[in-house]
Design a protein around this motif. Structure first.
Motif, PDB file in Angstrom:
ATOM      1  N   MET A   1       0.831  -1.282  -0.055  1.00 20.47           N
ATOM      2  CA  MET A   1       0.016   0.106   0.024  1.00 20.47           C
ATOM      3  C   MET A   1       0.851   1.335  -0.103  1.00 20.47           C
ATOM      4  O   MET A   1       0.325   2.288   0.077  1.00 20.47           O
ATOM      5  CB  MET A   1      -0.849  -0.064   1.218  1.00 20.47           C
ATOM      6  N   GLY A   2       2.475   1.071  -0.003  1.00 16.12           N
ATOM      7  CA  GLY A   2       3.055   2.391   0.038  1.00 16.12           C
ATOM      8  C   GLY A   2       3.177   2.953   1.121  1.00 16.12           C
ATOM      9  O   GLY A   2       3.600   4.192   1.232  1.00 16.12           O
ATOM     10  N   ARG A   3       2.777   2.295   2.223  1.00 16.71           N
ATOM     11  CA  ARG A   3       2.904   2.971   3.602  1.00 16.71           C
ATOM     12  C   ARG A   3       4.369   2.404   4.431  1.00 16.71           C
ATOM     13  O   ARG A   3       4.658   1.572   4.361  1.00 16.71           O
ATOM     14  CB  ARG A   3       1.801   2.994   4.440  1.00 16.71           C
ATOM     15  N   ILE A   4       4.702   3.558   4.967  1.00  9.85           N
ATOM     16  CA  ILE A   4       6.259   3.392   5.913  1.00  9.85           C
ATOM     17  C   ILE A   4       5.797   3.839   7.279  1.00  9.85           C
ATOM     18  O   ILE A   4       5.711   5.086   7.406  1.00  9.85           O
ATOM     19  CB  ILE A   4       7.454   4.022   5.112  1.00  9.85           C
ATOM     20  N   TYR A   5       5.846   2.663   8.009  1.00 15.42           N
ATOM     21  CA  TYR A   5       5.675   2.753   9.506  1.00 15.42           C
ATOM     22  C   TYR A   5       6.958   3.067  10.353  1.00 15.42           C
ATOM     23  O   TYR A   5       7.162   2.481  11.137  1.00 15.42           O
ATOM     24  CB  TYR A   5       4.689   2.332  10.202  1.00 15.42           C
ATOM     25  N   LEU A   6       7.997   3.696   9.718  1.00 18.13           N
ATOM     26  CA  LEU A   6       9.348   3.838  10.290  1.00 18.13           C
ATOM     27  C   LEU A   6       9.584   5.053  10.576  1.00 18.13           C
ATOM     28  O   LEU A   6       9.125   6.148   9.841  1.00 18.13           O
ATOM     29  CB  LEU A   6      10.439   3.084   9.471  1.00 18.13           C
ATOM     30  N   PRO A   7      10.367   5.578  11.610  1.00 21.33           N
ATOM     31  CA  PRO A   7      10.854   7.069  12.021  1.00 21.33           C
ATOM     32  C   PRO A   7      11.594   7.555  10.643  1.00 21.33           C
ATOM     33  O   PRO A   7      12.679   7.130  10.256  1.00 21.33           O
ATOM     34  CB  PRO A   7      11.400   6.993  13.181  1.00 21.33           C
ATOM     35  N   GLN A   8      11.125   8.482  10.022  1.00 17.48           N
ATOM     36  CA  GLN A   8      11.509   9.160   9.006  1.00 17.48           C
ATOM     37  C   GLN A   8      12.939   9.772   9.071  1.00 17.48           C
ATOM     38  O   GLN A   8      13.962   9.461   8.531  1.00 17.48           O
ATOM     39  CB  GLN A   8      10.810  10.209   8.109  1.00 17.48           C
ATOM     40  N   LEU A  12      16.620   8.616   7.336  1.00 12.36           N
ATOM     41  CA  LEU A  12      17.456   9.538   6.849  1.00 12.36           C
ATOM     42  C   LEU A  12      18.913   9.447   7.256  1.00 12.36           C
ATOM     43  O   LEU A  12      19.733   9.372   6.483  1.00 12.36           O
ATOM     44  CB  LEU A  12      16.810  10.779   6.864  1.00 12.36           C
ATOM     45  N   ALA A  13      18.909   9.418   8.707  1.00 16.89           N
ATOM     46  CA  ALA A  13      20.176   9.486   9.262  1.00 16.89           C
ATOM     47  C   ALA A  13      20.874   8.173   9.254  1.00 16.89           C
ATOM     48  O   ALA A  13      22.312   8.228   9.036  1.00 16.89           O
ATOM     49  CB  ALA A  13      20.159   9.568  10.948  1.00 16.89           C
ATOM     50  N   ALA A  14      20.291   7.087   8.838  1.00 14.36           N
ATOM     51  CA  ALA A  14      20.863   5.872   8.538  1.00 14.36           C
ATOM     52  C   ALA A  14      21.237   5.847   6.932  1.00 14.36           C
ATOM     53  O   ALA A  14      21.714   4.923   6.477  1.00 14.36           O
ATOM     54  CB  ALA A  14      20.032   4.643   8.894  1.00 14.36           C
ATOM     55  N   GLY A  15      20.930   6.960   6.218  1.00 16.20           N
ATOM     56  CA  GLY A  15      21.256   6.688   4.799  1.00 16.20           C
ATOM     57  C   GLY A  15      20.360   6.005   4.002  1.00 16.20           C
ATOM     58  O   GLY A  15      20.377   5.515   2.763  1.00 16.20           O
ATOM     59  N   LEU A  16      18.944   5.924   4.514  1.00 16.50           N
ATOM     60  CA  LEU A  16      17.958   5.014   3.644  1.00 16.50           C
ATOM     61  C   LEU A  16      16.864   5.775   3.534  1.00 16.50           C
ATOM     62  O   LEU A  16      16.804   6.951   3.947  1.00 16.50           O
ATOM     63  CB  LEU A  16      17.440   4.034   4.521  1.00 16.50           C
ATOM     64  N   SER A  17      16.141   5.455   2.204  1.00 18.41           N
ATOM     65  CA  SER A  17      15.141   6.308   1.523  1.00 18.41           C
ATOM     66  C   SER A  17      13.943   5.318   1.703  1.00 18.41           C
ATOM     67  O   SER A  17      13.944   4.420   1.810  1.00 18.41           O
ATOM     68  CB  SER A  17      15.551   6.626   0.131  1.00 18.41           C
ATOM     69  N   ASP A  18      12.600   6.181   1.625  1.00 17.43           N
ATOM     70  CA  ASP A  18      11.483   5.448   1.377  1.00 17.43           C
ATOM     71  C   ASP A  18      11.304   4.358   0.257  1.00 17.43           C
ATOM     72  O   ASP A  18      10.974   3.181   0.234  1.00 17.43           O
ATOM     73  CB  ASP A  18      10.333   6.219   1.190  1.00 17.43           C
ATOM     74  N   ASP A  19      12.202   4.647  -0.847  1.00 16.61           N
ATOM     75  CA  ASP A  19      12.430   3.577  -2.072  1.00 16.61           C
ATOM     76  C   ASP A  19      13.155   2.672  -1.586  1.00 16.61           C
ATOM     77  O   ASP A  19      12.541   1.587  -2.038  1.00 16.61           O
ATOM     78  CB  ASP A  19      13.048   4.466  -3.135  1.00 16.61           C
ATOM     79  N   ASP A  20      14.000   2.655  -0.715  1.00 21.35           N
ATOM     80  CA  ASP A  20      14.857   1.505  -0.452  1.00 21.35           C
ATOM     81  C   ASP A  20      14.020   0.296   0.472  1.00 21.35           C
ATOM     82  O   ASP A  20      13.966  -0.483   0.197  1.00 21.35           O
ATOM     83  CB  ASP A  20      16.252   1.898   0.672  1.00 21.35           C
ATOM     84  N   VAL A  21      13.184   1.060   1.430  1.00 20.07           N
ATOM     85  CA  VAL A  21      12.156   0.350   2.080  1.00 20.07           C
ATOM     86  C   VAL A  21      11.266  -0.514   1.196  1.00 20.07           C
ATOM     87  O   VAL A  21      10.949  -1.630   1.353  1.00 20.07           O
ATOM     88  CB  VAL A  21      11.669   1.202   3.284  1.00 20.07           C
ATOM     89  N   LEU A  22      10.349   0.310   0.507  1.00 19.08           N
ATOM     90  CA  LEU A  22       9.505  -0.111  -0.554  1.00 19.08           C
ATOM     91  C   LEU A  22       9.910  -1.084  -1.578  1.00 19.08           C
ATOM     92  O   LEU A  22       9.208  -2.138  -1.822  1.00 19.08           O
ATOM     93  CB  LEU A  22       8.899   1.274  -1.296  1.00 19.08           C
TER      94      LEU A  22
END
Length: 78
Positions: A1-8, A12-22
């Motif tokens: 569904m394209g939702r990310i329930y992780l602290p944004q 970002l501080a970890a060098g990860l993006s929403d796209d990486d997660v999805l």
């Protein structure tokens, strides 16, 4: 569904993006990030058990305590 329930901010501080997660990319950055999330969950569960569950009425206390057992067992095994 394209939702990310992780602290944004932490993603970002970890060098990860929403796209990486999805996209489900499992990298060393992702492993390090998730390890920190697991450690945080352990702390929060322990705090809740020791400070919040005893404050509940007796009927709710056992059900709530039992509800914490499965995730706690899974977290401690990681």
């Amino acid at each position: 569904m394209g939702r990310i329930y992780l602290p944004q901010d932490e993603l970002l501080a970890a060098g990860l993006s929403d796209d990486d997660v999805l996209e489900g990319k499992v990298t060393d950055k992702w492993r390090k990030f998730m390890k920190s999330q697991i450690e945080r969950a352990k702390v929060l569960i322990d705090e809740g058990e020791s400070s919040m569950i005893p404050e509940l009425n007796v009927d709710a206390r056992w059900a709530t305590w039992a509800f914490t057992l499965v995730p706690k067992q899974n977290l401690w095994m990681s």
